[in-house]
Design an enzyme around this catalytic site. Structure first.
Site, PDB file in Angstrom:
ATOM      1  N   PHE A 195     -16.504 -11.739  -3.951  1.00  0.00           N
ATOM      2  CA  PHE A 195     -17.484 -11.904  -3.205  1.00  0.00           C
ATOM      3  C   PHE A 195     -18.207 -11.694  -2.043  1.00  0.00           C
ATOM      4  CE2 PHE A 195     -17.170 -13.922  -7.391  1.00  0.00           C
ATOM      5  CZ  PHE A 195     -17.714 -13.607  -8.528  1.00  0.00           C
ATOM      6  N   LEU A 196     -16.987 -10.718  -2.041  1.00  0.00           N
ATOM      7  CA  LEU A 196     -17.412  -9.982   0.536  1.00  0.00           C
ATOM      8  C   LEU A 196     -18.563 -10.086   0.455  1.00  0.00           C
ATOM      9  CD1 LEU A 196     -13.684  -9.214   1.249  1.00  0.00           C
ATOM     10  CD2 LEU A 196     -14.352 -11.874  -0.062  1.00  0.00           C
ATOM     11  N   ALA A 232     -38.296  -5.620   3.363  1.00  0.00           N
ATOM     12  CA  ALA A 232     -38.626  -4.610   3.778  1.00  0.00           C
ATOM     13  C   ALA A 232     -38.051  -3.460   4.819  1.00  0.00           C
ATOM     14  CB  ALA A 232     -40.210  -4.027   3.783  1.00  0.00           C
ATOM     15  N   ASN A 245     -24.897  -7.252  -7.559  1.00  0.00           N
ATOM     16  CA  ASN A 245     -24.800  -6.484  -7.033  1.00  0.00           C
ATOM     17  C   ASN A 245     -26.756  -5.797  -7.533  1.00  0.00           C
ATOM     18  OD1 ASN A 245     -22.991  -6.989  -4.774  1.00  0.00           O
ATOM     19  ND2 ASN A 245     -22.073  -5.207  -5.106  1.00  0.00           N
ATOM     20  N   LYS A 268     -24.973  -1.668   7.811  1.00  0.00           N
ATOM     21  CA  LYS A 268     -25.104  -3.135   8.169  1.00  0.00           C
ATOM     22  C   LYS A 268     -25.007  -3.225   9.396  1.00  0.00           C
ATOM     23  CE  LYS A 268     -23.519  -7.009   6.147  1.00  0.00           C
ATOM     24  NZ  LYS A 268     -23.145  -7.545   5.104  1.00  0.00           N
ATOM     25  N   LYS A 293     -20.178  -9.544 -10.913  1.00  0.00           N
ATOM     26  CA  LYS A 293     -20.023  -9.472  -9.442  1.00  0.00           C
ATOM     27  C   LYS A 293     -21.180  -7.591  -9.415  1.00  0.00           C
ATOM     28  CE  LYS A 293     -19.374  -7.783  -5.123  1.00  0.00           C
ATOM     29  NZ  LYS A 293     -18.671  -6.729  -4.723  1.00  0.00           N
ATOM     30  N   PHE A 296     -32.930 -11.457   1.139  1.00  0.00           N
ATOM     31  CA  PHE A 296     -33.241  -9.949   0.914  1.00  0.00           C
ATOM     32  C   PHE A 296     -34.457  -9.464   0.137  1.00  0.00           C
ATOM     33  CE2 PHE A 296     -28.457 -11.524   0.804  1.00  0.00           C
ATOM     34  CZ  PHE A 296     -28.010  -9.515   0.451  1.00  0.00           C
ATOM     35  N   CYS A 338     -21.029  -0.908  -1.476  1.00  0.00           N
ATOM     36  CA  CYS A 338     -20.003  -1.540  -2.464  1.00  0.00           C
ATOM     37  C   CYS A 338     -21.986  -1.979  -3.344  1.00  0.00           C
ATOM     38  CB  CYS A 338     -19.781  -3.334  -2.498  1.00  0.00           C
ATOM     39  SG  CYS A 338     -18.884  -3.307  -2.074  1.00  0.00           S
ATOM     40  N   ASP A 375       1.133  -0.998  -0.101  1.00  0.00           N
ATOM     41  CA  ASP A 375       0.133  -0.310   0.297  1.00  0.00           C
ATOM     42  C   ASP A 375       0.809   1.306   0.070  1.00  0.00           C
ATOM     43  OD1 ASP A 375      -2.497   1.942   1.248  1.00  0.00           O
ATOM     44  OD2 ASP A 375      -3.400   0.039   0.853  1.00  0.00           O
TER      45      ASP A 375
END
Length: 445
Positions: free
Chosen positions: A159-160, A264, A220, A334, A216, A261, A272, A33
């Protein structure tokens, strides 16, 4: 399983998790990095974000000598012949399109130092066509460097799920690899890298670069559409007096639809889903499929309307927002995360504050990040502190701590027993029995 050497470029959420988990699978890994402070923290075994289980994996593999970190691309080039790119692709300022600057910078920084044959595996979520452009870029940079390096770009999308990233990396539900050539070495190498999950029958899908890049964002976009669908239905339910949670249960029994999913409520956020569906729309327009994804604009709009609906419902419940004491439970987008990027919970708290309410926020992990985004909000020191003297409580992030809250105890702390369950997760009967006035999205309580 053979032990391999590899580097991971980028040590943010994706890169740090991938580097640690590759070491956990037995490989020797070097994370790279440009941020020296981030590298120093990781070397000390400190994860700069909240992800359950990751600190233990990081520390264990640093101690074993399988995992190291550096800012030196020359060191990285000499360390391995396999390199993962896990840098961010944020939304461009003033546009829906994804910004691939960091991905391009990774190529420009690494390739001049390479000698011999190297495989670069992209994990970042990028617009379709990026990998092909990066191959041309890598070829040009390698030729200019004059060291005779041969570089192949392949794509291995991530796909995390935040909160489950360690499991999703070590025990993925599928592995996708996109390659440019039929005689690519990438498949053989990637099979070796993921030998452990592949030995447990993890599906392995090899495809062309473009398909791999689209997997991906397509996943999503589908999830976002499913969430917005049930939230659109909840708008109808509110008007006609139906219950969206019972409706979701009923349609969820159809195995073509499924219950996941279909929760509501306040809608999706994070780094993402919102970014990816917007970038997908933008890229579709650029390649000439202008009409194909226009429905995603409505998906996005439905999602944003849910936030406004909670503001409107708060005003309906209190009569006026000015000076009213409102507690928002949740700041992260979340549970099991400290990520507040495009967080519906924090957006609601901020808008209520701008409308004149005295807003107090509490989140088990997201407080420090929330303060950076909304420093003017009042942040509680504990859940009890957050509830004390509140005239309205809004459950905005479905942490277990909030779902398991004792309504009797909470009732002793607040000024008024009024609550908006913006995630539809509380046991209604128990809260009503404790004397609470309950409101929710898509149902009459």
């Amino acid at each position: 399983m053979s032990r391999m050497r590899m580097t991971v470029i980028g040590t943010g959420y994706l890169g740090a998790t991938h580097a640690a988990c590759m070491a956990e699978l037995g490989h020797e890994v070097l994370g790279i990095d440009v941020d020296q402070a981030k590298i120093d923290a990781l070397k000390d075994g400190k994860v700069p974000f909240y992800e359950p289980g990751l600190p233990e994996v990081l520390e264990r593999n640093i101690e074993s000598g399988r995992l190291g970190f550096t800012t030196d691309y020359e060191e990285a080039a000499a360390f391995a012949n396999v390199h993962f790119i896990g840098v961010g692709t944020p939304q461009q300022r003033g546009s829906y399109a994804a910004d691939t600057t960091y991905v391009e910078a990774a190529i420009d920084s690494l390739v001049p130092h390479l000698e011999g044959q190297h495989l670069i595996l992209g994990k970042s979520t990028v617009p379709v066509g990026t990998a092909r452009a990066l191959q041309e870029r890598a070829d040009a940079v390698a030729a200019q460097a004059g060291k005779g390096a041969r570089v192949e770009i392949a794509w291995n999308p991530e796909f995390l799920r935040e909160g489950y990233a360690v499991k999703d990396t070590i025990e993925p539900d599928r592995i996708v690899l996109g390659t440019r050539e039929e005689n690519s070495r990438a498949e053989e190498i990637v099979r070796e890298i993921y030998a452990t999950p592949l030995s447990h029958d993890t599906p392995f899908i090899v495809t062309d670069l473009q398909t791999a890049e689209l997997v991906k964002v397509s996943a999503n976009a589908f999830l976002a559409t499913k969430i917005s669908f049930i939230n659109a239905v909840s708008e109808v339910c509110e008007i006609v007096g139906a219950d969206v949670t019972q409706l979701a249960d009923a349609i969820g029994h159809d195995d073509r639809i499924g219950r996941k999913f279909l929760g509501a409520g306040l809608g999706f956020g994070g780094g993402c889903l919102p970014k990816d569906i917007r970038a997908f729309m933008a890229r579709a327009g650029e390649v000439g499929a202008d009409q194909a994804l226009t429905f995603l604009r409505e998906v996005d709009a439905i999602n944003m309307r849910r936030r406004q609906r909670v503001i409107d419902l708060s005003r309906e419940v209190l009569g006026s927002l000015i000076g009213r004491r409102i507690t928002v439970l949740g700041a992260a987008f979340k549970p099991n995360s400290d990520d507040v990027r495009d967080s519906p919970a924090l957006a609601v708290a901020g808008q209520l504050n701008l409308a004149g309410a005295a807003v107090r926020v509490y989140d088990p992990q997201g407080m420090d990040n929330a303060r950076k985004v909304f420093p003017t909000l009042d942040y509680a020191s504990s859940l009890d502190d957050a509830l004390t003297d509140a005239e309205l409580v809004i459950l905005a992030t479905e942490w277990d701590e909030f779902k398991q809250l004792d309504p009797e105890h909470a009732g002793e702390l607040v000024a008024k027993k009024t609550l908006i369950d913006a995630r539809n997760v509380l046991p209604v009967d128990a809260w009503k029995a404790a004397g609470w006035e309950l409101h929710a999205l898509g149902r009459s309580l």
